[in-house]
Structures are given as structure tokens and as C-alpha cells.
Design a protein around this motif. Structure first.
Motif, short mmCIF file in Angstrom:
data_model
loop_
_atom_site.label_atom_id
_atom_site.label_comp_id
_atom_site.label_asym_id
_atom_site.label_seq_id
_atom_site.Cartn_x
_atom_site.Cartn_y
_atom_site.Cartn_z
N LYS A 20 0.84 -1.21 0.00
CA LYS A 20 0.00 0.00 0.00
C LYS A 20 0.87 1.25 0.00
N LEU A 21 1.92 1.24 0.80
CA LEU A 21 2.84 2.38 0.83
C LEU A 21 3.51 2.56 -0.53
N MET A 22 3.95 1.46 -1.12
CA MET A 22 4.63 1.51 -2.41
C MET A 22 3.75 2.18 -3.47
N LEU A 23 2.51 1.75 -3.55
CA LEU A 23 1.62 2.31 -4.57
C LEU A 23 1.24 3.75 -4.26
N ASP A 24 1.00 4.06 -3.01
CA ASP A 24 0.65 5.43 -2.67
C ASP A 24 1.81 6.38 -2.98
N ILE A 25 3.01 5.94 -2.71
CA ILE A 25 4.19 6.76 -3.03
C ILE A 25 4.31 6.94 -4.53
N ASP A 26 4.14 5.88 -5.28
CA ASP A 26 4.28 5.95 -6.74
C ASP A 26 3.22 6.86 -7.35
N LEU A 27 2.03 6.89 -6.76
CA LEU A 27 0.93 7.71 -7.29
C LEU A 27 0.81 9.07 -6.60
N SER A 28 1.78 9.40 -5.79
CA SER A 28 1.69 10.67 -5.06
C SER A 28 1.64 11.87 -6.00
N ILE A 29 2.19 11.75 -7.20
CA ILE A 29 2.16 12.85 -8.17
C ILE A 29 0.74 13.26 -8.51
N GLY B 17 -1.65 13.72 -6.59
CA GLY B 17 -2.14 14.66 -5.59
C GLY B 17 -1.22 15.85 -5.37
N ALA B 18 -0.32 16.08 -6.31
CA ALA B 18 0.59 17.22 -6.19
C ALA B 18 -0.16 18.53 -6.39
N GLN B 19 0.47 19.63 -6.06
CA GLN B 19 -0.12 20.94 -6.30
C GLN B 19 -0.48 21.08 -7.78
N MET C 108 -10.18 7.73 -11.76
CA MET C 108 -11.31 8.46 -11.18
C MET C 108 -12.44 7.52 -10.76
N SER C 109 -12.55 6.38 -11.41
CA SER C 109 -13.63 5.45 -11.11
C SER C 109 -13.40 4.66 -9.82
N ARG C 110 -12.22 4.75 -9.28
CA ARG C 110 -11.92 4.00 -8.07
C ARG C 110 -12.58 4.66 -6.85
N PRO C 111 -13.02 3.85 -5.91
CA PRO C 111 -13.62 4.43 -4.69
C PRO C 111 -12.67 5.39 -3.98
N ARG C 112 -11.39 5.05 -3.99
CA ARG C 112 -10.36 5.93 -3.44
C ARG C 112 -9.05 5.65 -4.16
N THR D 264 -3.50 4.17 2.02
CA THR D 264 -3.15 4.44 3.41
C THR D 264 -3.79 5.74 3.88
N ALA D 265 -4.05 5.82 5.17
CA ALA D 265 -4.70 7.00 5.73
C ALA D 265 -3.86 8.25 5.50
N TYR D 266 -2.54 8.12 5.63
CA TYR D 266 -1.67 9.30 5.47
C TYR D 266 -1.83 9.92 4.09
N PHE D 267 -1.69 9.12 3.04
CA PHE D 267 -1.76 9.67 1.69
C PHE D 267 -3.19 10.06 1.33
N PHE D 268 -4.16 9.32 1.83
CA PHE D 268 -5.56 9.69 1.57
C PHE D 268 -5.86 11.06 2.16
N ASP D 269 -5.47 11.26 3.39
CA ASP D 269 -5.74 12.54 4.05
C ASP D 269 -4.98 13.69 3.39
N GLN D 270 -3.75 13.42 2.98
CA GLN D 270 -2.90 14.47 2.44
C GLN D 270 -3.21 14.81 0.97
N LEU D 271 -3.57 13.79 0.17
CA LEU D 271 -3.55 13.97 -1.28
C LEU D 271 -4.85 13.65 -2.02
N GLU D 272 -5.76 12.93 -1.43
CA GLU D 272 -6.92 12.42 -2.16
C GLU D 272 -7.74 13.54 -2.81
#
Length: 209
Positions: free
Chosen positions: A131-140, A142-144, A179-183, A187-195
């Protein structure tokens, strides 16, 4: 350009090798740098790896096998050919070859390989590290807003040989699938920060295609 994570420099690589009980393996580090500096890369560069490490720094306490995630991030885009459908598998094989040559335990090799191949379709991971691996890879995603806009431009540059009407169609399909994904984030960290920002970025990007 964001500040450099200590993990991306040679000293950081040496520390990672020490964590695995290995010698410095400078030739592999140099090969990784050369791969991420290939001329056809615009987004999938060392800057992307650096960004991944900055995010890993933020969630390092959540990792079960921190150094395995770090090594997987180093290798996850080492093979990047825009028209290949096996980049992730090929990258995983390269990582497995490196680890096997260094006599790393098979179970560790398999975990790292799975982390890399997860980034192919970003399907639901089964482990916390996945979960961390994928959230990190997709962090872009949720960038500014301006950083994400630059990301979209860079993706287009990497596929500049594709006619624009085809690129737009395929890119829209990919973005709509996210966009079709529920989230987007597991992880809670990346969801809260970037979703929220990620959904906004994707909505705008789709509208602009």
C-alpha cells in the motif's frame, strides 16, 4: 526542483546496501543513475525517484520492511520504454538478478519483486508495504495543481511519437480508470494528504484532453 532526499545520493545507496549486509555495489548505483538519465525520459527520471524517497521519508515509521521498499523504488522504473508493456516485469527481473547475485534470501527477493510489479496496474495491494509503495508511486496525482500540470506535459513528451488524437483517447481512458476507483490512496496518510487534490487534478486533466 524539490530538495534531495539523502536516500538518492551515493552515501544513501551505501547505507541501503549496508542494511542488506552487502558491499557498496557502486557499479549498480551508477547503472541506476544512467538508466534514469536516459534521453527519452522526461517524467520517469531521477527526480521522480527523489520525490518517491521524500514521501518514503514521511512514512518510514509505517513500513514493515523499509529497506525493501527503498530498493523497490530504486528499481521500479529502471526499465522504461514508452511502447513496452513489460517495463515493470523487466524492472523486477533486473532487481531479482541484482539481489540473487548478492545472495539475498529468496523470500526477500520475492517481496521486492512483488512491490515493483504492483506498480504496473496499481491493483489493490495485500500488504501494508504494498500500500505504501503504490501510494508513493501515485503521489504525483495529488501534487499541487501546477506541478501536476507539468507532470501531464511531461507524460505527453515521453509519448511524443504517438499522434495527439490517439494519445488523448488513451490518456483519458487511463485517467478515468483512476477516477472510477472508490479511493486513489490506500493508506490514511496519503488519503488525508492527497486524495482531494488528486481528484481535482484528474477532473481538470480529463476535461482538458
Amino acid at each position: 526542483m524539490m530538495p534531495q532526499s539523502l536516500r538518492v545520493n551515493r552515501e544513501g545507496w551505501h547505507q541501503l546496501m549496508t542494511a542488506f549486509g552487502l558491499s557498496e555495489n557502486d557499479e549498480t548505483y551508477d547503472s541506476l543513475l544512467a538508466a534514469y538519465s536516459e534521453k527519452h525520459r522526461v517524467y520517469h527520471t531521477l527526480e521522480h525517484i527523489n520525490a518517491c524517497f521524500k514521501h518514503l521519508d514521511a512514512v518510514s515509521q509505517q513500513a514493515t520492511y523499509l529497506h525493501e521498499i527503498e530498493l523497490a523504488l530504486w528499481f521500479h522504473d529502471v526499465i522504461y520504454k514508452p511502447f513496452s508493456s513489460t517495463n515493470e516485469e523487466d524492472s523486477a527481473e533486473l532487481a531479482k538478478s541484482f539481489l540473487s547475485r548478492n545472495s539475498i534470501e529468496p523470500k526477500i527477493i520475492e517481496r521486492i519483486s512483488q512491490l515493483i510489479t504492483l506498480t504496473k496496474d496499481h491493483a489493490a495491494p495485500q500488504t501494508g508495504d504494498g500500500k505504501l509503495m503504490l501510494d508513493i508511486d501515485l503521489s504525483i496525482l495529488g501534487a499541487q495543481k501546477h506541478i501536476y500540470a507539468e507532470f501531464e506535459k511531461n507524460v505527453r513528451k515521453e509519448y511524443k511519437q504517438v499522434p495527439l488524437f490517439i494519445f488523448r483517447k488513451k490518456r483519458k481512458e487511463i485517467l478515468k480508470s483512476f477516477m472510477s476507483r472508490p479511493r486513489l490512496y490506500h493508506t490514511a496518510y496519503f488519503f488525508d494528504q492527497l486524495e482531494t487534490q488528486a481528484k481535482s487534478n484528474l477532473t481538470l486533466a480529463i476535461a482538458n484532453l
